[in-house]
Design a protein around this motif. Structure first.
Motif, mmCIF file in Angstrom:
data_model
loop_
_atom_site.group_PDB
_atom_site.id
_atom_site.type_symbol
_atom_site.label_atom_id
_atom_site.label_comp_id
_atom_site.label_asym_id
_atom_site.label_seq_id
_atom_site.Cartn_x
_atom_site.Cartn_y
_atom_site.Cartn_z
ATOM 1 N N VAL B 79 0.829 -1.184 0.117
ATOM 2 C CA VAL B 79 0.004 -0.084 -0.127
ATOM 3 C C VAL B 79 1.013 1.167 0.377
ATOM 4 N N LYS B 80 1.796 1.023 0.692
ATOM 5 C CA LYS B 80 2.683 2.545 1.301
ATOM 6 C C LYS B 80 3.299 2.696 -0.661
ATOM 7 N N LEU B 81 3.937 1.989 -1.806
ATOM 8 C CA LEU B 81 5.050 1.698 -2.148
ATOM 9 C C LEU B 81 3.790 2.200 -3.762
ATOM 10 N N LEU B 82 2.597 1.234 -3.648
ATOM 11 C CA LEU B 82 1.217 2.265 -4.463
ATOM 12 C C LEU B 82 0.634 3.457 -4.231
ATOM 13 N N PHE B 83 1.303 4.064 -3.209
ATOM 14 C CA PHE B 83 0.116 5.668 -2.815
ATOM 15 C C PHE B 83 1.830 6.753 -3.221
ATOM 16 N N LYS B 84 2.864 5.725 -3.406
ATOM 17 C CA LYS B 84 4.217 6.681 -3.580
ATOM 18 C C LYS B 84 4.105 6.839 -5.015
ATOM 19 N N GLU B 85 4.585 8.723 -5.279
ATOM 20 C CA GLU B 85 4.612 9.071 -6.586
ATOM 21 C C GLU B 85 5.700 8.583 -6.947
ATOM 22 N N ILE B 86 5.711 7.991 -8.864
ATOM 23 C CA ILE B 86 6.887 7.161 -9.248
ATOM 24 C C ILE B 86 7.673 8.757 -10.073
ATOM 25 N N LEU B 87 8.729 8.997 -9.425
ATOM 26 C CA LEU B 87 9.972 9.967 -9.797
ATOM 27 C C LEU B 87 10.541 9.830 -11.225
ATOM 28 N N VAL B 88 10.618 10.797 -12.243
ATOM 29 C CA VAL B 88 11.224 10.797 -13.655
ATOM 30 C C VAL B 88 11.875 11.145 -13.478
ATOM 31 N N PRO B 89 13.682 11.498 -13.224
ATOM 32 C CA PRO B 89 15.281 12.134 -13.330
ATOM 33 C C PRO B 89 14.791 13.243 -14.639
ATOM 34 N N GLY B 90 14.693 14.425 -14.802
ATOM 35 C CA GLY B 90 14.732 15.029 -15.561
ATOM 36 C C GLY B 90 15.231 14.574 -17.034
ATOM 37 N N ASP B 91 16.699 13.898 -16.546
ATOM 38 C CA ASP B 91 17.882 13.743 -17.989
ATOM 39 C C ASP B 91 17.513 12.553 -18.540
ATOM 40 N N ALA B 92 16.426 11.864 -17.369
ATOM 41 C CA ALA B 92 16.571 10.405 -17.696
ATOM 42 C C ALA B 92 16.421 9.902 -19.630
ATOM 43 N N ASN B 93 16.150 9.072 -19.793
ATOM 44 C CA ASN B 93 15.865 8.876 -21.140
ATOM 45 C C ASN B 93 14.050 8.171 -20.698
ATOM 46 N N LYS B 94 13.725 9.262 -20.881
ATOM 47 C CA LYS B 94 11.608 8.410 -20.550
ATOM 48 C C LYS B 94 11.316 7.076 -21.177
ATOM 49 N N VAL B 95 11.204 6.673 -22.141
ATOM 50 C CA VAL B 95 10.910 5.447 -22.619
ATOM 51 C C VAL B 95 12.036 5.027 -21.420
ATOM 52 N N LEU B 96 12.466 3.811 -21.717
ATOM 53 C CA LEU B 96 12.926 2.905 -21.691
ATOM 54 C C LEU B 96 13.426 3.284 -19.933
ATOM 55 N N PHE B 97 13.077 4.350 -19.263
ATOM 56 C CA PHE B 97 13.256 4.777 -17.876
ATOM 57 C C PHE B 97 12.080 3.669 -17.407
ATOM 58 N N ARG B 98 10.811 3.673 -17.481
ATOM 59 C CA ARG B 98 10.095 3.305 -18.057
ATOM 60 C C ARG B 98 9.237 1.795 -18.347
ATOM 61 N N VAL B 99 9.792 1.390 -19.269
ATOM 62 C CA VAL B 99 10.451 0.200 -19.790
ATOM 63 C C VAL B 99 11.064 -1.305 -18.969
ATOM 64 N N ALA B 100 12.369 -0.800 -18.232
ATOM 65 C CA ALA B 100 13.508 -1.139 -17.745
ATOM 66 C C ALA B 100 12.748 -2.287 -16.858
#
Lengths: 201, 359
Positions: B79-100
């Motif tokens: 429950v704790k992890l579900l409610f935490k925000e998923i942060l994506v670093p500004g300079d990250a490769n957005k697509v691969l960061f989410r796919v990994a």
């Protein structure tokens, strides 16, 4: 049967799309990943053709080992893409001619010479206990035993050569000698000295 | 024993015959996945409790479930992890960061499709099951590499490099250990590998292939990046390795995949070296007695032992240094497997041991 045909076309579509992506993607990391997708889809198609050994080994060798190293290299290299792309457009006519020749050669060999100009029909059904792994194993270890061994030796020589070419002995490195470390005993390191107590100040 | 058959028949009459099979298979796959995830959830609790007891602590005891202190901890974590925000670093490769995270999770779950839980109870009874396991296990490294690269952080990249090199190195020792198993069984099919070990604990593979068993288990611990091989996470040097920049459920996917892989390595150790679903009383009690029956009960019970071993190792050993990991993998484990494969070949050739029927 319908379902399998549907699956075949779905995987083939992804395969062709990914193959185009490999050459069209701007980021080399994407290219490498799309090539992984290509390998994966062709492995699935092989699986559907009952060639499970080939399909799985394709994933195991190319996806699991070769492409990982490719990805390593691509990620570590800081390639300047704009530099590489300069003057790319000028090569289009030559590339088109080469590609056309290759397509023609493949069609000529596979369709005209090998199949006598007839298109492929449905493959004859395989016996129920057909095992692609067993059949390949029997072929490799009996009929093609020597070619397989020679190929293995060539690979071994190639890998040893690669190591020898890149090995360099740097002076001044202090590597640990594990055997020496293990053989260390307290007697060699600590000397217990008996001495009379000092006079208190 | 409870079977799918009545429900399958009922559902098949409701759905048109054409789609019945894929849909039912999907339902069964979902059941196994939920089962694995539940085991994994309580495995995390068991880890914290057991390591706590080993270190004279109590472990988690605040979240009660059924009046058992600490039993609800996994659900509280979820429950704790579900409610935490998923942060994506500004300079990250957005697509691969989410796919990994998915690329880590999918192979971990895909291997369960060839695991036989009981006699004749596997989703895919394929001939090259052992190869399938090796192939799928080798895919897990992509999630790690991409997570480390896409986050665009030096710590994450260092962790990914360490982890990937370690996984690639130990995969070889693991593969060689599996070669020994398939030589003993004379088949790549997981069901036949288990059946070939029948006849009581002494004819299970661990007895004749003991060095391979040790190598396989150590390589398994290293493959899952667990202590004492957890330099990929190395809190003291590179914060948390390849998943530094992940939060919330994205981190949870890496976490779940790690624990699912631990359960998987345990299950595979049991299948390859401890007779899978075979009963330990097989061959000592008459074949009709209840205790000598093969089944899921024995498989589950045996799998708990290597699972406990993972926790025990973590509580006992300090972390390896990186060059020591590489030395152990290349200079100790691989030569041991090669020597024992040769010994096994000679044994088979001379008709010593339980495997007499091969040649």
């Amino acid at each position: 049967m319908m379902f399998e045909t549907l699956l075949f076309f779905a995987f083939s579509a992804v395969l062709v799309g990914a193959a185009f992506g490999v050459i069209l993607a701007r980021n080399p990391v994407y290219s490498a990943l799309l090539l992984v997708l290509c390998f994966f889809n062709s492995a699935v198609i092989w699986l559907m053709l009952d060639a499970e050994f080939l399909g799985i080994v394709l994933v195991l060798v190319y996806v699991g080992a070769v492409m990982v190293l490719f990805l390593f290299v691509v990620m570590m290299l800081d390639v300047n893409l704009e530099e590489l792309r300069k003057g790319l457009a000028g090569y289009w006519p030559i590339a088109a001619v080469v590609a056309g020749l290759m397509v023609f050669a493949i069609l000529d060999v596979v369709v005209v010479k090998h199949l006598g100009g007839v298109s492929l029909g449905a493959a004859p059904p395989l016996p129920a206990d057909y095992s692609n792994t067993r059949v390949l194993g029997e072929a490799l270890f009996t009929r093609y035993a020597y070619p397989a061994q020679i190929a293995a030796v060539i690979l071994l020589v190639a890998s040893i050569a690669a190591i020898v070419l890149t090995l360099r002995h740097r002076p001044g490195v202090k590597p640990q000698n594990v055997g020496e470390q293990v053989r260390v005993s307290a007697k060699d390191r600590v000397r217990l000295v008996k001495m009379a107590p000092e006079k208190r100040p | 024993m409870w079977t799918w058959e009545p429900i399958r028949v009922r559902l098949s009459s409701l759905i048109t015959a054409y789609w019945a099979d894929p849909v039912l298979t999907a339902v069964q796959i979902l059941m196994v996945m939920i089962g694995v995830i539940l085991v994994m959830a309580f495995y995390t609790l068991a880890e914290r409790k057991i390591i706590g007891w080993m270190q004279s602590r109590r472990g988690p005891n605040r979240v009660n479930l059924f009046w058992v202190p600490g039993l609800g901890q996994p659900f509280a974590d979820v429950v704790k992890l579900l409610f935490k925000e998923i942060l994506v670093p500004g300079d990250a490769n957005k697509v691969l960061f989410r796919v990994a995270p998915f690329l880590t999770m999918i192979p971990a779950l895909a291997i369960w499709s060839v695991i036989p839980f009981a006699p004749q109870k596997a989703f895919a009874n394929i001939d090259a099951g052992l190869l399938f396991i090796l192939a799928m296990a080798s895919l897990g490294v992509y999630g790690v590499i991409l997570a480390g690269w896409a986050a665009n952080s030096k710590y994450a990249f260092l962790g990914a490099m360490r982890s990937a090199a370690q996984i690639v190195a130990y995969e070889i020792a693991m593969g060689f250990a599996m070669v020994g198993v398939l030589m003993a069984a004379g088949s790549l099919n997981i069901g036949r590998i288990i059946e070939s070990q029948h006849g009581g604990p002494l004819s299970w593979n661990w007895f004749w292939l003991f060095p391979l068993f040790v190598v396989y288990y150590i390589a398994g611990v290293a493959e899952t990046n667990r202590a004492p091989f957890d330099v990929a996470e190395g809190e003291s040097e590179i914060v948390a390795g390849f998943h530094v920049d992940y939060s919330g459920m994205a981190f949870a996917l890496f976490f779940i995949a790690e624990y699912v892989n631990m359960i998987l390595i345990s299950a595979l150790t049991v299948i390859f070296f401890f007779g899978g679903w075979l009963s330990p009383f097989d061959g000592y009690l008459p074949a009709s007695s209840l205790l000598a029956q093969p089944g899921f009960f024995w498989f589950g019970l045996k799998t708990l032992v290597p699972m406990f071993g993972f926790l025990w190792l973590r509580a006992t050993f300090p972390r390896y240094r990186y060059d020591q990991i590489m030395r152990l993998g290349w200079k100790a484990l691989i030569p041991v497997t090669l020597v024992w494969l040769f010994v096994e070949g000679v044994l088979i050739y001379c008709h010593v041991g339980p495997w007499k029927g091969h040649i």
